[in-house]
Write a protein that holds these residues in place. Structure first.
Motif, PDB file in Angstrom:
ATOM      1  N   GLY A 429       0.848  -1.156  -0.247  1.00 26.56           N
ATOM      2  CA  GLY A 429       0.248  -0.091   0.235  1.00 26.56           C
ATOM      3  C   GLY A 429       0.993   1.239   0.050  1.00 26.56           C
ATOM      4  O   GLY A 429       1.928   1.186  -0.021  1.00 26.56           O
ATOM      5  N   HIS A 430       0.243   2.504  -0.092  1.00 29.53           N
ATOM      6  CA  HIS A 430       1.048   3.537   0.021  1.00 29.53           C
ATOM      7  C   HIS A 430       1.067   4.055   1.279  1.00 29.53           C
ATOM      8  O   HIS A 430       0.210   4.513   2.154  1.00 29.53           O
ATOM      9  CB  HIS A 430       0.112   4.791  -0.610  1.00 29.53           C
ATOM     10  N   VAL A 431       2.377   4.019   1.619  1.00 33.36           N
ATOM     11  CA  VAL A 431       3.023   4.272   3.027  1.00 33.36           C
ATOM     12  C   VAL A 431       3.660   5.463   3.192  1.00 33.36           C
ATOM     13  O   VAL A 431       4.556   5.798   2.233  1.00 33.36           O
ATOM     14  CB  VAL A 431       3.920   3.087   3.704  1.00 33.36           C
ATOM     15  N   ARG A 432       3.524   6.206   4.169  1.00 28.34           N
ATOM     16  CA  ARG A 432       3.989   7.694   4.304  1.00 28.34           C
ATOM     17  C   ARG A 432       5.368   7.204   5.229  1.00 28.34           C
ATOM     18  O   ARG A 432       5.216   6.929   6.457  1.00 28.34           O
ATOM     19  CB  ARG A 432       3.203   8.687   5.125  1.00 28.34           C
ATOM     20  N   LEU A 433       6.552   7.361   4.570  1.00 24.64           N
ATOM     21  CA  LEU A 433       7.647   6.889   5.137  1.00 24.64           C
ATOM     22  C   LEU A 433       7.991   7.697   6.466  1.00 24.64           C
ATOM     23  O   LEU A 433       8.366   6.824   7.521  1.00 24.64           O
ATOM     24  CB  LEU A 433       9.160   7.069   4.062  1.00 24.64           C
ATOM     25  N   HIS A 434       7.610   8.688   6.523  1.00 18.83           N
ATOM     26  CA  HIS A 434       8.050   9.270   7.859  1.00 18.83           C
ATOM     27  C   HIS A 434       7.273   8.966   8.984  1.00 18.83           C
ATOM     28  O   HIS A 434       7.774   8.763  10.154  1.00 18.83           O
ATOM     29  CB  HIS A 434       7.769  11.029   7.642  1.00 18.83           C
ATOM     30  N   ASP A 435       6.110   8.575   8.886  1.00 21.54           N
ATOM     31  CA  ASP A 435       5.340   8.130   9.839  1.00 21.54           C
ATOM     32  C   ASP A 435       5.899   6.613  10.440  1.00 21.54           C
ATOM     33  O   ASP A 435       6.123   6.202  11.775  1.00 21.54           O
ATOM     34  CB  ASP A 435       3.757   7.805   9.513  1.00 21.54           C
ATOM     35  N   VAL A 436       6.295   5.857   9.540  1.00 21.79           N
ATOM     36  CA  VAL A 436       6.822   4.633   9.717  1.00 21.79           C
ATOM     37  C   VAL A 436       8.118   4.595  10.729  1.00 21.79           C
ATOM     38  O   VAL A 436       8.271   3.798  11.615  1.00 21.79           O
ATOM     39  CB  VAL A 436       6.880   3.648   8.469  1.00 21.79           C
ATOM     40  N   VAL A 437       9.068   5.527  10.167  1.00 22.78           N
ATOM     41  CA  VAL A 437      10.379   5.689  10.760  1.00 22.78           C
ATOM     42  C   VAL A 437      10.149   6.095  12.224  1.00 22.78           C
ATOM     43  O   VAL A 437      11.014   5.676  13.036  1.00 22.78           O
ATOM     44  CB  VAL A 437      11.412   6.592   9.557  1.00 22.78           C
ATOM     45  N   ARG A 438       9.231   7.124  12.173  1.00 19.22           N
ATOM     46  CA  ARG A 438       9.166   7.959  13.466  1.00 19.22           C
ATOM     47  C   ARG A 438       8.673   6.916  14.630  1.00 19.22           C
ATOM     48  O   ARG A 438       9.134   6.876  15.621  1.00 19.22           O
ATOM     49  CB  ARG A 438       8.138   9.034  13.292  1.00 19.22           C
ATOM     50  N   ASP A 439       7.649   6.046  14.048  1.00 17.35           N
ATOM     51  CA  ASP A 439       7.184   4.958  15.138  1.00 17.35           C
ATOM     52  C   ASP A 439       8.077   3.983  15.325  1.00 17.35           C
ATOM     53  O   ASP A 439       8.295   3.582  16.702  1.00 17.35           O
ATOM     54  CB  ASP A 439       5.860   4.332  14.366  1.00 17.35           C
ATOM     55  N   ALA A 440       8.890   3.577  14.326  1.00 13.50           N
ATOM     56  CA  ALA A 440       9.937   2.758  14.810  1.00 13.50           C
ATOM     57  C   ALA A 440      10.781   3.058  15.647  1.00 13.50           C
ATOM     58  O   ALA A 440      11.530   2.545  16.637  1.00 13.50           O
ATOM     59  CB  ALA A 440      10.629   2.097  13.434  1.00 13.50           C
ATOM     60  N   VAL A 441      11.469   4.274  15.598  1.00  8.11           N
ATOM     61  CA  VAL A 441      12.470   4.929  16.108  1.00  8.11           C
ATOM     62  C   VAL A 441      11.815   5.343  17.591  1.00  8.11           C
ATOM     63  O   VAL A 441      12.736   5.017  18.496  1.00  8.11           O
ATOM     64  CB  VAL A 441      12.966   6.304  15.907  1.00  8.11           C
ATOM     65  N   ASP A 461       7.338  14.226   3.109  1.00  8.88           N
ATOM     66  CA  ASP A 461       6.236  13.720   2.660  1.00  8.88           C
ATOM     67  C   ASP A 461       6.293  12.587   1.332  1.00  8.88           C
ATOM     68  O   ASP A 461       5.396  12.469   0.742  1.00  8.88           O
ATOM     69  CB  ASP A 461       5.442  15.165   1.676  1.00  8.88           C
ATOM     70  N   ILE A 462       7.590  11.821   1.532  1.00 15.11           N
ATOM     71  CA  ILE A 462       7.732  11.042   0.678  1.00 15.11           C
ATOM     72  C   ILE A 462       6.822   9.879   0.934  1.00 15.11           C
ATOM     73  O   ILE A 462       6.645   9.304   2.197  1.00 15.11           O
ATOM     74  CB  ILE A 462       9.251  10.561   0.861  1.00 15.11           C
ATOM     75  N   THR A 463       6.242   9.203  -0.039  1.00 15.25           N
ATOM     76  CA  THR A 463       5.357   8.042  -0.015  1.00 15.25           C
ATOM     77  C   THR A 463       6.093   6.760  -0.595  1.00 15.25           C
ATOM     78  O   THR A 463       6.479   7.123  -1.794  1.00 15.25           O
ATOM     79  CB  THR A 463       4.032   8.216  -0.327  1.00 15.25           C
ATOM     80  N   VAL A 464       5.766   5.705   0.020  1.00 10.95           N
ATOM     81  CA  VAL A 464       6.485   4.467  -0.652  1.00 10.95           C
ATOM     82  C   VAL A 464       5.319   3.399  -0.840  1.00 10.95           C
ATOM     83  O   VAL A 464       4.374   3.532  -0.360  1.00 10.95           O
ATOM     84  CB  VAL A 464       7.766   4.095   0.066  1.00 10.95           C
TER      85      VAL A 464
END
Length: 579
Positions: A429-441, A461-464
């Motif tokens: 799916g289209h995932v906002r990279l900033h949100d995933v990295v922030r949650d993992a950190v 705002d990069i989406t992958v």
């Protein structure tokens, strides 16, 4: 040329046959004419002797029958100098015991002629004798003789006519023989021409029908044979194409050679294994096998008919493991005339076998440590330590930790197995990279302790296009790995940047780094770069291997850069947006 020689031979044979036949006919006719002439000549001489005897008989009856008188009268009837006429008294002939047969017959009153050799001249002559009768008694005998050469004189007059007839016969025979030879040679020429064109590869030719005789039937049989040959060659060509396609499509190398070691067939896989140039990879013929052991195996099978299998040493195969199976090629009599070898690159297979053995050993080792710990503490508790509540609780906590470690190890092994077998389905799916990295950190920050853990984002705002949970697992593994191998007051940075159609995510630390010799192996299962890393508790040795497979399942790439004492940086790429 062959067809001309057949025509000439047929013509000459026909002319010789006609010539011999005409000569035999001429000889037979001449012999028959000579016999007929001889009979006619004898009859004439016999008749002449009778006429003379009649004339002399009248003179003898008139009283003029003296021997001298009769002799003079008889000589008046000579018409050629070679003719002899003699009158002999009957009494003289009767008294002569050596008298000729015709004289004795005449003495008996019978006229007779005979052809024999004259004893006086040695010539062959025709003799005739007739009696001169007075009453019932032969008072004298008229004896005539002429040479038979007169017959041959008459025959010689006919020789030009016979020669002319023979020449005319030969001319007619030559014309007829030439036409006959042409009629017989033309079908053979046609057969030869068609056979020559067929031998050159043109199988569409056929012989023109020429009647229902033997040559016509031969032409029909030739056309049927050509048709069957075309069908057979078409079938064989199809089978050969199938065989060539099968051999060419084989992943194993196939090499066929004769008794002298000359390559007669090799597919592309064998050419690539043997390192032949691209231009020689079509059929491999004319190439030379440079590997000494392979050449020895092929010659052993080609010369002695042995079936063998051997693994070639890496020293001559370029650090690859090549397994060769060789069998002889035999003729109809079972004698070996060559050999065919099947080459199989078993480098990956041997590596997988080694990996399997190492995996078994590593899993056994990783399982043994927590199981030993659990078993030891459980035995201690059963031995009486459980009466002490503090000690019991401490031991149970350790058992719980080791059990969790076992669960995590098993879960990681299952994940890795699914990833390697391509059975893991991603929920993209289209995932906002900033949100995933922030949650993992944020999740990993409590584990960092005094270590600095920061984000470095070029574009928030990069989406992958990714599976959010799996992407979080990758980040968690990399950050956790960095925390484990970074000093107490070290520094860890997680960042990303946009590339051409991709996004690169980096996890960098300033830890002790990794030795260059260990860098190619960090993504292998259970690989521990050094004793210091191996001693770090809580790790299963599978995190980086799982991380690599997850990134590759997303269509990305992962790499590591490190140097001793200069820290380590892991970087992986992901497709940006829907690309």
């Amino acid at each position: 040329m062959r067809h001309r020689s057949i025509r000439v031979r047929l013509t000459i044979s026909y002319l010789l046959l006609v010539l011999v036949s005409l000569v035999l006919v001429a000889v037979f006719v001449t012999w028959r004419l000579q016999q007929q002439y001889m009979m006619t000549y004898g009859s004439v001489i016999l008749t002449q002797s009778r006429l003379i005897s009649r004339m002399l008989q009248q003179a003898a009856q008139q009283g003029e029958g003296s021997a001298a008188r009769l002799e003079r009268l008889a000589q008046e009837f000579r018409w050629r100098p070679e003719m002899t006429i003699a009158v002999r008294a009957g009494a003289d002939v009767g008294a002569d015991a050596a008298a000729a047969p015709e004289l004795r017959a005449a003495l008996r009153g019978e006229a007779m002629q005979q052809v024999r050799i004259d004893s006086a001249t040695g010539q062959q002559r025709v003799f005739a004798a007739a009696p001169v009768m007075v009453g019932d008694q032969a008072v004298a005998i008229v004896h005539l003789s002429v040479p038979t050469a007169w017959v041959w004189v008459q025959l010689q007059r006919m020789i030009p006519q016979l020669g002319l007839a023979l020449l005319i016969g030969l001319i007619v025979a030559g014309v007829v023989g030439t036409r006959l030879a042409r009629s017989l040679a033309e079908p053979i020429d046609d057969l030869t021409r068609v056979a020559t064109q067929m031998s050159a590869g043109d199988l569409t030719q056929s012989v023109r029908p020429r009647g229902s005789d033997e040559i016509g039937r031969l032409g029909e049989m030739f056309n049927q044979m050509a048709q069957r040959l075309r069908a057979t060659i078409t079938t064989l060509a199809g089978e050969q194409q199938k065989l060539a396609a099968v051999v060419a499509g084989m992943t194993d190398g196939v090499v066929a050679a004769d008794r002298h070691g000359t390559v007669i067939l090799a597919n592309r896989a064998a050419s690539e294994l043997l390192g032949w140039p691209e231009i020689a990879r079509l059929d491999g013929t004319g190439q030379r096998i440079t590997w000494p052991r392979l050449r020895a195996v092929i010659q052993d099978a080609a010369l002695y008919g042995r079936i063998c299998a051997e693994e070639l040493p890496p020293s001559e195969t370029g650090d690859r493991l090549i397994e060769v199976h060789c069998a002889p090629i035999t003729d109809d009599g079972g004698r070996p005339i060559g050999a065919v070898a099947v080459l199989r690159d078993v480098t990956d297979l041997r590596r997988l076998e080694r990996t399997r053995r190492e995996l078994t050993a590593n899993v056994s080792h990783e399982l043994r440590t927590p199981l030993t710990s659990i078993k030891g503490f459980a035995e201690t508790l059963l031995g009486g330590a459980m009466r002490d509540e503090g000690t019991c609780r401490h031991f149970l906590e350790i058992i719980d930790q080791e059990a969790n470690r076992l669960v995590k190890l098993v879960d990681d092994l299952l994940d890795l197995s699914r990833l390697e077998s391509k059975r893991l389905s991603l929920d993209l799916g289209h995932v906002r990279l900033h949100d995933v990295v922030r949650d993992a950190v944020a999740k990993m920050r409590p584990l960092a302790g005094a270590r600095a853990l920061e984000l470095r984002a070029d574009d928030a705002d990069i989406t992958v296009l990714a599976d959010r949970d799996r992407l979080a697992q990758v980040l968690t593994n990399l950050v956790d790995n960095a925390i484990k191998f970074t000093g107490e007051h070290g520094h860890i940075a997680v960042g990303w940047r946009a590339l051409d159609g991709e996004v690169e995510v980096t996890v960098a630390d300033d830890g002790p780094g990794i030795m260059p010799a260990d860098l190619p192996h960090v993504f292998e299962r259970f690989y521990k770069a050094d004793r210091a890393r191996a001693a770090v508790p809580g790790g299963t040795g599978l995190g980086l291997a799982i991380t690599k497979h997850i990134v590759e399942a997303h269509g990305g790439r992962i790499r590591v850069a490190s140097a001793p004492g200069a820290g380590t940086t892991f970087a992986f790429t992901l497709p940006r947006d829907a690309e």
